[in-house]
Design a protein around this motif. Sequence first.
Motif, PDB file in Angstrom:
ATOM      1  N   VAL A  80      46.918  38.715  34.706  1.00  0.00           N
ATOM      2  CA  VAL A  80      47.733  38.029  33.689  1.00  0.00           C
ATOM      3  C   VAL A  80      47.623  36.515  33.879  1.00  0.00           C
ATOM      4  O   VAL A  80      47.433  35.767  32.918  1.00  0.00           O
ATOM      5  CB  VAL A  80      49.218  38.454  33.821  1.00  0.00           C
ATOM      6  CG1 VAL A  80      50.091  37.717  32.840  1.00  0.00           C
ATOM      7  CG2 VAL A  80      49.360  39.937  33.643  1.00  0.00           C
ATOM      8  N   ALA A  81      47.716  36.064  35.140  1.00  0.00           N
ATOM      9  CA  ALA A  81      47.646  34.636  35.456  1.00  0.00           C
ATOM     10  C   ALA A  81      46.263  34.076  35.130  1.00  0.00           C
ATOM     11  O   ALA A  81      46.145  32.960  34.605  1.00  0.00           O
ATOM     12  CB  ALA A  81      47.979  34.405  36.924  1.00  0.00           C
ATOM     13  N   ILE A  82      45.222  34.876  35.400  1.00  0.00           N
ATOM     14  CA  ILE A  82      43.854  34.431  35.109  1.00  0.00           C
ATOM     15  C   ILE A  82      43.645  34.319  33.601  1.00  0.00           C
ATOM     16  O   ILE A  82      43.031  33.364  33.117  1.00  0.00           O
ATOM     17  CB  ILE A  82      42.833  35.383  35.755  1.00  0.00           C
ATOM     18  CG1 ILE A  82      42.867  35.157  37.268  1.00  0.00           C
ATOM     19  CG2 ILE A  82      41.435  35.177  35.213  1.00  0.00           C
ATOM     20  CD1 ILE A  82      42.021  36.062  38.076  1.00  0.00           C
ATOM     21  N   LYS A 112      43.190  37.087  46.765  1.00  0.00           N
ATOM     22  CA  LYS A 112      42.766  38.404  46.274  1.00  0.00           C
ATOM     23  C   LYS A 112      43.237  38.556  44.835  1.00  0.00           C
ATOM     24  O   LYS A 112      44.388  38.287  44.524  1.00  0.00           O
ATOM     25  CB  LYS A 112      43.367  39.516  47.144  1.00  0.00           C
ATOM     26  CG  LYS A 112      42.893  40.912  46.725  1.00  0.00           C
ATOM     27  CD  LYS A 112      43.297  41.959  47.732  1.00  0.00           C
ATOM     28  CE  LYS A 112      42.714  43.312  47.345  1.00  0.00           C
ATOM     29  NZ  LYS A 112      42.959  44.318  48.389  1.00  0.00           N
ATOM     30  N   ILE A 113      42.323  38.980  43.969  1.00  0.00           N
ATOM     31  CA  ILE A 113      42.638  39.183  42.558  1.00  0.00           C
ATOM     32  C   ILE A 113      43.074  40.635  42.382  1.00  0.00           C
ATOM     33  O   ILE A 113      42.360  41.560  42.773  1.00  0.00           O
ATOM     34  CB  ILE A 113      41.409  38.883  41.665  1.00  0.00           C
ATOM     35  CG1 ILE A 113      40.812  37.510  41.987  1.00  0.00           C
ATOM     36  CG2 ILE A 113      41.785  38.983  40.196  1.00  0.00           C
ATOM     37  CD1 ILE A 113      41.733  36.335  41.792  1.00  0.00           C
ATOM     38  N   LEU A 114      44.271  40.812  41.787  1.00  0.00           N
ATOM     39  CA  LEU A 114      44.829  42.144  41.574  1.00  0.00           C
ATOM     40  C   LEU A 114      44.818  42.489  40.087  1.00  0.00           C
ATOM     41  O   LEU A 114      44.876  41.605  39.239  1.00  0.00           O
ATOM     42  CB  LEU A 114      46.266  42.208  42.121  1.00  0.00           C
ATOM     43  CG  LEU A 114      46.436  41.850  43.591  1.00  0.00           C
ATOM     44  CD1 LEU A 114      47.897  41.884  43.968  1.00  0.00           C
ATOM     45  CD2 LEU A 114      45.645  42.787  44.484  1.00  0.00           C
ATOM     46  N   GLY A 115      44.752  43.787  39.775  1.00  0.00           N
ATOM     47  CA  GLY A 115      44.566  44.230  38.397  1.00  0.00           C
ATOM     48  C   GLY A 115      45.830  44.441  37.589  1.00  0.00           C
ATOM     49  O   GLY A 115      45.903  45.391  36.820  1.00  0.00           O
ATOM     50  N   VAL A 116      46.830  43.591  37.742  1.00  0.00           N
ATOM     51  CA  VAL A 116      48.062  43.722  36.956  1.00  0.00           C
ATOM     52  C   VAL A 116      47.894  42.938  35.663  1.00  0.00           C
ATOM     53  O   VAL A 116      47.639  41.741  35.699  1.00  0.00           O
ATOM     54  CB  VAL A 116      49.290  43.213  37.742  1.00  0.00           C
ATOM     55  CG1 VAL A 116      50.544  43.273  36.897  1.00  0.00           C
ATOM     56  CG2 VAL A 116      49.461  44.005  39.016  1.00  0.00           C
ATOM     57  N   ILE A 138      37.482  42.837  34.935  1.00  0.00           N
ATOM     58  CA  ILE A 138      36.696  41.603  34.727  1.00  0.00           C
ATOM     59  C   ILE A 138      35.322  41.949  34.165  1.00  0.00           C
ATOM     60  O   ILE A 138      34.849  41.306  33.218  1.00  0.00           O
ATOM     61  CB  ILE A 138      36.587  40.810  36.050  1.00  0.00           C
ATOM     62  CG1 ILE A 138      37.964  40.247  36.438  1.00  0.00           C
ATOM     63  CG2 ILE A 138      35.583  39.671  35.931  1.00  0.00           C
ATOM     64  CD1 ILE A 138      38.042  39.721  37.855  1.00  0.00           C
ATOM     65  N   THR A 139      34.674  42.971  34.711  1.00  0.00           N
ATOM     66  CA  THR A 139      33.336  43.350  34.227  1.00  0.00           C
ATOM     67  C   THR A 139      33.408  43.962  32.824  1.00  0.00           C
ATOM     68  O   THR A 139      32.511  43.740  32.003  1.00  0.00           O
ATOM     69  CB  THR A 139      32.649  44.356  35.196  1.00  0.00           C
ATOM     70  OG1 THR A 139      33.550  45.410  35.485  1.00  0.00           O
ATOM     71  CG2 THR A 139      32.252  43.667  36.475  1.00  0.00           C
TER      72      THR A 139
END
Length: 148
Positions: A80-82, A112-116, A138-139
């Motif tokens: 969400v932040a990204i 660490k990037i998390l998938g939320v 991301i992909t």
Amino acid sequence: MKLNNLKPACGSTHSRRRIGRGPGSGLGGTSTRGHKGAKARSGYKKKIGFEGGQMPLQRRLPKFGFKNINRVEYQPVNLVAIQKLAESKNLTQITVQELAAAGLVKASLPVKILGVGELTAKVDVVANAFSKSAEAAITNAGGTATKL
């Protein structure tokens, strides 16, 4: 009424107890400390966890577990932040420096990037670690997930 006539309300003030000023005061002798024992001595200070000589709780309970000294503590950043950062600054590549500049992380610690959340922007993300769901998101959005 004048200032020199003012005085506190009856019963609102008390005189200080003068301890150890002779037997006539009623507070002489042991000076309210009782007879003998650690609390009657000068310099008495109770230790933290002291239970009067009984085995303290922290010594009665068994030790268990351990702390891994090699543990790596990551700073979490959600998708969400990204997404918000990519939209607001119009970025195609997001690194740890961009995240630090946005105030999301400290640049000195691993990220660490998390998938939320959802990611719709096509972004190339560079970080120390990725969760499986974040890497897949991301992909799927057309970007790349690069580990440092």
